[in-house]
Design a protein around this motif. Sequence first.
Motif, PDB file in Angstrom:
ATOM      1  N   VAL A 242      39.496 -18.683  93.032  1.00 25.22           N
ATOM      2  CA  VAL A 242      39.171 -17.342  92.543  1.00 25.22           C
ATOM      3  C   VAL A 242      39.213 -17.269  91.018  1.00 25.22           C
ATOM      4  CG1 VAL A 242      39.968 -16.237  94.647  1.00 25.22           C
ATOM      5  CG2 VAL A 242      41.572 -16.582  92.754  1.00 25.22           C
ATOM      6  N   ALA A 243      39.808 -18.289  90.384  1.00 21.75           N
ATOM      7  CA  ALA A 243      39.887 -18.310  88.921  1.00 21.75           C
ATOM      8  C   ALA A 243      40.125 -19.742  88.465  1.00 21.75           C
ATOM      9  CB  ALA A 243      41.009 -17.401  88.411  1.00 21.75           C
ATOM     10  N   LEU A 266      30.712 -24.600  83.003  1.00 18.94           N
ATOM     11  CA  LEU A 266      31.816 -23.786  83.519  1.00 18.94           C
ATOM     12  C   LEU A 266      31.361 -22.353  83.779  1.00 18.94           C
ATOM     13  CD1 LEU A 266      34.825 -23.496  84.194  1.00 18.94           C
ATOM     14  CD2 LEU A 266      35.237 -23.034  81.772  1.00 18.94           C
ATOM     15  N   LEU A 267      30.639 -21.785  82.831  1.00 17.58           N
ATOM     16  CA  LEU A 267      30.163 -20.410  83.006  1.00 17.58           C
ATOM     17  C   LEU A 267      29.141 -20.315  84.131  1.00 17.58           C
ATOM     18  CD1 LEU A 267      29.861 -19.317  79.267  1.00 17.58           C
ATOM     19  CD2 LEU A 267      31.649 -18.722  80.909  1.00 17.58           C
ATOM     20  N   ALA A 268      28.292 -21.336  84.261  1.00 18.82           N
ATOM     21  CA  ALA A 268      27.321 -21.337  85.362  1.00 18.82           C
ATOM     22  C   ALA A 268      28.032 -21.417  86.711  1.00 18.82           C
ATOM     23  CB  ALA A 268      26.354 -22.512  85.192  1.00 18.82           C
ATOM     24  N   ALA A 269      29.083 -22.243  86.798  1.00 15.33           N
ATOM     25  CA  ALA A 269      29.842 -22.336  88.046  1.00 15.33           C
ATOM     26  C   ALA A 269      30.552 -21.027  88.350  1.00 15.33           C
ATOM     27  CB  ALA A 269      30.855 -23.485  87.951  1.00 15.33           C
ATOM     28  N   ALA A 270      31.066 -20.360  87.302  1.00 17.95           N
ATOM     29  CA  ALA A 270      31.725 -19.076  87.511  1.00 17.95           C
ATOM     30  C   ALA A 270      30.745 -18.030  88.012  1.00 17.95           C
ATOM     31  CB  ALA A 270      32.374 -18.612  86.206  1.00 17.95           C
ATOM     32  N   GLU A 271      29.533 -18.055  87.490  1.00 12.39           N
ATOM     33  CA  GLU A 271      28.514 -17.094  87.952  1.00 12.39           C
ATOM     34  C   GLU A 271      28.134 -17.371  89.402  1.00 12.39           C
ATOM     35  OE1 GLU A 271      24.154 -15.335  86.579  1.00 12.39           O
ATOM     36  OE2 GLU A 271      24.977 -17.135  85.626  1.00 12.39           O
ATOM     37  N   ARG A 272      28.046 -18.651  89.751  1.00  6.62           N
ATOM     38  CA  ARG A 272      27.641 -19.020  91.115  1.00  6.62           C
ATOM     39  C   ARG A 272      28.716 -18.664  92.138  1.00  6.62           C
ATOM     40  NH1 ARG A 272      28.819 -23.493  93.957  1.00  6.62           N
ATOM     41  NH2 ARG A 272      29.606 -24.568  92.093  1.00  6.62           N
ATOM     42  N   VAL A 277      37.010 -16.964  84.766  1.00 10.18           N
ATOM     43  CA  VAL A 277      37.446 -17.981  83.811  1.00 10.18           C
ATOM     44  C   VAL A 277      38.533 -17.364  82.931  1.00 10.18           C
ATOM     45  CG1 VAL A 277      36.783 -19.484  81.899  1.00 10.18           C
ATOM     46  CG2 VAL A 277      35.197 -19.106  83.800  1.00 10.18           C
ATOM     47  N   ILE A 278      39.709 -17.967  82.913  1.00 10.56           N
ATOM     48  CA  ILE A 278      40.822 -17.489  82.081  1.00 10.56           C
ATOM     49  C   ILE A 278      40.940 -18.436  80.893  1.00 10.56           C
ATOM     50  CG2 ILE A 278      43.272 -16.922  82.008  1.00 10.56           C
ATOM     51  CD1 ILE A 278      43.161 -16.574  85.055  1.00 10.56           C
ATOM     52  N   GLU A 279      40.613 -17.940  79.716  1.00 12.82           N
ATOM     53  CA  GLU A 279      40.633 -18.755  78.499  1.00 12.82           C
ATOM     54  C   GLU A 279      41.947 -18.562  77.759  1.00 12.82           C
ATOM     55  OE1 GLU A 279      38.132 -19.463  74.333  1.00 12.82           O
ATOM     56  OE2 GLU A 279      37.794 -17.651  75.518  1.00 12.82           O
ATOM     57  N   ASP A 280      42.740 -19.617  77.714  1.00  9.01           N
ATOM     58  CA  ASP A 280      43.938 -19.646  76.881  1.00  9.01           C
ATOM     59  C   ASP A 280      43.516 -20.244  75.538  1.00  9.01           C
ATOM     60  OD1 ASP A 280      46.303 -20.173  75.583  1.00  9.01           O
ATOM     61  OD2 ASP A 280      47.265 -21.188  77.263  1.00  9.01           O
ATOM     62  N   LEU A 296      35.441 -19.192  73.880  1.00  4.07           N
ATOM     63  CA  LEU A 296      34.554 -19.236  75.038  1.00  4.07           C
ATOM     64  C   LEU A 296      34.141 -17.835  75.465  1.00  4.07           C
ATOM     65  CD1 LEU A 296      33.268 -20.931  77.344  1.00  4.07           C
ATOM     66  CD2 LEU A 296      35.436 -20.692  78.573  1.00  4.07           C
ATOM     67  N   VAL A 297      35.046 -16.871  75.342  1.00  4.21           N
ATOM     68  CA  VAL A 297      34.749 -15.512  75.787  1.00  4.21           C
ATOM     69  C   VAL A 297      33.567 -14.909  75.044  1.00  4.21           C
ATOM     70  CG1 VAL A 297      36.333 -14.400  74.164  1.00  4.21           C
ATOM     71  CG2 VAL A 297      35.826 -13.292  76.353  1.00  4.21           C
ATOM     72  N   SER A 298      33.258 -15.414  73.853  1.00  5.22           N
ATOM     73  CA  SER A 298      32.128 -14.874  73.098  1.00  5.22           C
ATOM     74  C   SER A 298      30.802 -15.155  73.787  1.00  5.22           C
ATOM     75  CB  SER A 298      32.111 -15.450  71.676  1.00  5.22           C
ATOM     76  OG  SER A 298      31.926 -16.859  71.702  1.00  5.22           O
ATOM     77  N   LEU A 299      30.794 -16.120  74.735  1.00  7.06           N
ATOM     78  CA  LEU A 299      29.567 -16.438  75.464  1.00  7.06           C
ATOM     79  C   LEU A 299      29.365 -15.563  76.695  1.00  7.06           C
ATOM     80  CD1 LEU A 299      29.714 -20.350  75.366  1.00  7.06           C
ATOM     81  CD2 LEU A 299      28.400 -18.822  73.873  1.00  7.06           C
ATOM     82  N   ASP A 300      30.437 -14.984  77.221  1.00  8.09           N
ATOM     83  CA  ASP A 300      30.307 -14.180  78.446  1.00  8.09           C
ATOM     84  C   ASP A 300      31.528 -13.271  78.589  1.00  8.09           C
ATOM     85  OD1 ASP A 300      29.978 -13.104  80.990  1.00  8.09           O
ATOM     86  OD2 ASP A 300      29.175 -14.960  81.840  1.00  8.09           O
ATOM     87  N   ARG A 301      31.373 -12.019  78.216  1.00  5.69           N
ATOM     88  CA  ARG A 301      32.482 -11.078  78.280  1.00  5.69           C
ATOM     89  C   ARG A 301      32.751 -10.576  79.699  1.00  5.69           C
ATOM     90  NH1 ARG A 301      33.820  -8.041  73.938  1.00  5.69           N
ATOM     91  NH2 ARG A 301      35.420  -7.263  75.359  1.00  5.69           N
ATOM     92  N   THR A 302      31.834 -10.790  80.617  1.00  7.10           N
ATOM     93  CA  THR A 302      31.999 -10.253  81.968  1.00  7.10           C
ATOM     94  C   THR A 302      32.715 -11.222  82.908  1.00  7.10           C
ATOM     95  OG1 THR A 302      29.850 -11.094  82.745  1.00  7.10           O
ATOM     96  CG2 THR A 302      29.886  -8.917  81.695  1.00  7.10           C
TER      97      THR A 302
END
Length: 463
Positions: A242-243, A266-272, A277-280, A296-302
């Motif tokens: 889930v994360a 990583l973002l593509a897998a999260a979308e699928r 994605v939890i960015e530390d 990383l969050v600057s690429l996808d805020r959702t």
Amino acid sequence: MLPLLLDRTATAPLPAQLAGQVRNLIVAGTLRRDDRLPSSRALAADLGVSRAVIEQAYEQLLAEGWVSARRGAGTFVAAPPGPGLGRSTDHRAHRGAQHGAGRAAGSTAPTATGRRHLDTGTPWVDVRHDPGWRRAWREVSTAAPPPGYDDPRGLPALRVAIAERLARTRGLRVDPDEIVVTAGTTDGLRQLLPELPTGPVAIEDPGYRAAAETVRSHGREVHDLPAAVPLPAVDGPLDGVVAVYVTPAHQHPLGRVMPAADRLALLAAAERTGALVIEDDYDSEFRYDVAPVPALVSLDRTRVAYLGTAAKSVLPTLRIGWLVAPPRLHEAIVARRLLTHTGAAWPCQRALLTLLRDGWLDKQVRAARKVYAERAPRVAAALAPYADLAGPLAGMYSTWLLPEPDAVRARDAARAAGFEVNLLSSYARSSPLTGLVVGFGGVSDAELDRALAALTSALGARA
């Protein structure tokens, strides 16, 4: 430090590149009217160029009217952001009903055994005789505390200061109301976990031990995400979770930067899969090999939740961090905190506000970055004959790959000399990687030399 990167192989001169990037930051609203730019000396040191490059860029921006020079004060943004691009318009629609308000000393705290830490979490800082540190706590003593429980998101003025700092140093534009002040990184993770669907969480392996333990303590299974393997080569990296918890700016503990291909994968897998994605954003401020890598969050805020902390730039015991969650999770987290009265201690929040406001934190980061940049090559020179460096020299530690028996012998020799050095295997769950993780923030220069002597003596004596 501003999110700037100069390309010496480009045809454009360095001053033109710098002026263009600062101009873009102003147009985008990342830099706003009356924001103070770094001094030419400080920015030259951060970017590794001569002061002449910075001065030429500032002169060009001054001539074009983007900045103004104030005698004895510095260089300030003069122009407003482009139409519709200011900070306050970014994400208000998502908030809904939640809208509201010195090198020679260093940090040398011993462990419980009396040994000095050479680890990944003890920073270089000396606040014992620092007037800025004392001033912050004097202000705490005279400020009026809230009469009841504070805003569940944290002190409003502190959230404004954090938002401004994220924009300046990480290129991340957020509204203060999107920030939740936490009691550190693991506390931010604890805020996220109850709002996620039932299921396991993937964590890098080797990876952050406190994150794995926090996930397990919430009754969730930890899935291992190989940290030393390119993500596109991992079969279904987020299937069934889930994360996923990652440290893309400076992987903990290997020290590697997550490549662009891995970030996109990583973002593509999260979308699928629908995984969060939890960015530390671990150790992101202390890169001295290259300019800080964008968050990383600057690429996808959702799909990305962002965790930051003051533990490495101020003190771990301050217990202050911040969380920027996707809008759907932010409102649930704030509502839960309102019910449970969860929040960071008000005195610590108030002290950090002063440290940010007075520029103390920027000064501390620059000083610590210089210390780390000087110490890292000394560590590398001592250990390179015996082990392989796992990642680039950056931050407050370096990780060295070598057989486990050699690592254990070196660890034991360091203990006998009064120092605690961690084994890489203690960060691993299923990963076969072994070696040493050697921090150099929480000791003095003389102590570091003694620790390195103990390590190299043991490694040099191997059969």
